[in-house]
Write an enzyme that holds these catalytic residues in place. Sequence first.
Site, mmCIF file in Angstrom:
data_model
loop_
_atom_site.group_PDB
_atom_site.id
_atom_site.type_symbol
_atom_site.label_atom_id
_atom_site.label_comp_id
_atom_site.label_asym_id
_atom_site.label_seq_id
_atom_site.Cartn_x
_atom_site.Cartn_y
_atom_site.Cartn_z
ATOM 1 N N CYS A 16 22.487 51.244 -28.954
ATOM 2 C CA CYS A 16 21.311 51.894 -29.538
ATOM 3 C C CYS A 16 20.080 51.005 -29.397
ATOM 4 O O CYS A 16 18.961 51.498 -29.181
ATOM 5 C CB CYS A 16 21.545 52.199 -31.013
ATOM 6 S SG CYS A 16 22.890 53.366 -31.356
ATOM 7 N N CYS B 150 24.689 49.243 -33.972
ATOM 8 C CA CYS B 150 25.017 49.788 -32.647
ATOM 9 C C CYS B 150 24.222 49.063 -31.560
ATOM 10 O O CYS B 150 23.011 49.261 -31.423
ATOM 11 C CB CYS B 150 24.717 51.286 -32.636
ATOM 12 S SG CYS B 150 24.821 52.056 -31.004
#
Length: 324
Positions: free
Chosen positions: A82, A79
């Site tokens: 993230c 991700c």
Amino acid sequence: MQPRNMSMSGVVDLAAVKAAQEAKAKAEQARAQAAREGGAGAISPADLVIDVDEAGFERGVLQRSAEVPVVIDFWAEWCEPCKQLSPVLERLAVEYNGRFLLAKVDVDANQMLMQQFGIQGIPAVFAVVAGQALPLFQGAAGEAQIRQTLDQLVQVGEQRFGLTGLTVDPEAEPGGAAAAPERPAGPHDGLLEAAVQALDSGDLAGAVQAYKNVLNEDPGNEEAKLGLAQAELLQRVQGVDPQQVRRDAADKPADVQAQIAAADLDLVGGHVEDAFGRLIETVQRTVGDDRDTVRMRLLELFEVVGPDDPRVIAARRALARALF
């Protein structure tokens, strides 16, 4: 391991009211017990960011949330957002110096936790305060927004649940802890504990009286004011027929008591804006003693939700417009 009360702060239901009272009264006990087990006291800044999996969620998040708000960062290696968000959260966890704990959950390795929190995409950030799960934000967020959200979270933890955070010692070894001194008992702790025990046993009348006993000796005690407002609300809705109450409110829009009873049910069910809106509209179409009765009940419901809740602030403004 199951997260409880997946609701934003200020939403009121029977479980949340009891949890708030229990957590506030027992937070110090939990900290003392954790200290005896080697889990509390002064910690290293490195211990403010922890990795949590499904097996350790109960102890690492739910139990720790009785001491300090726990922010959960749901992330994955693949991700990209993230990778931008997580370092900011980690830096702020150290900067806030124990006012919250950051728990990182790798969703690829902990699919059950992801499902339990109802997460559709990552990054997703939640908090757990005194065992209650609160959604904070999803997706990448700016640092200013994150700080504002964390400030509100810390404030809720302190004012609603008595969570004063963790003691951080920069010299402490990571994973180590020193025994924390217990807080001396306050002059009304016994009476407040009696109120919590009464709520536990379903004795709402006893809880109401216990909070009144505190306020008789200490009229400014905020915990007792909040507890009394909540216990009286639960007492009013105990045993009522919700369907009949709502039928009466729909059939008799000019009936002050019917609208007040429906507003109580709205609030207990978590429909905060509906409860406030119903009573503000009733204020607008009443005069004299009826208007004052509705206004006083609305002020009582403000106490239940909390003066700093944005819905209370907005409703106070609307009430002022309706009155003046």
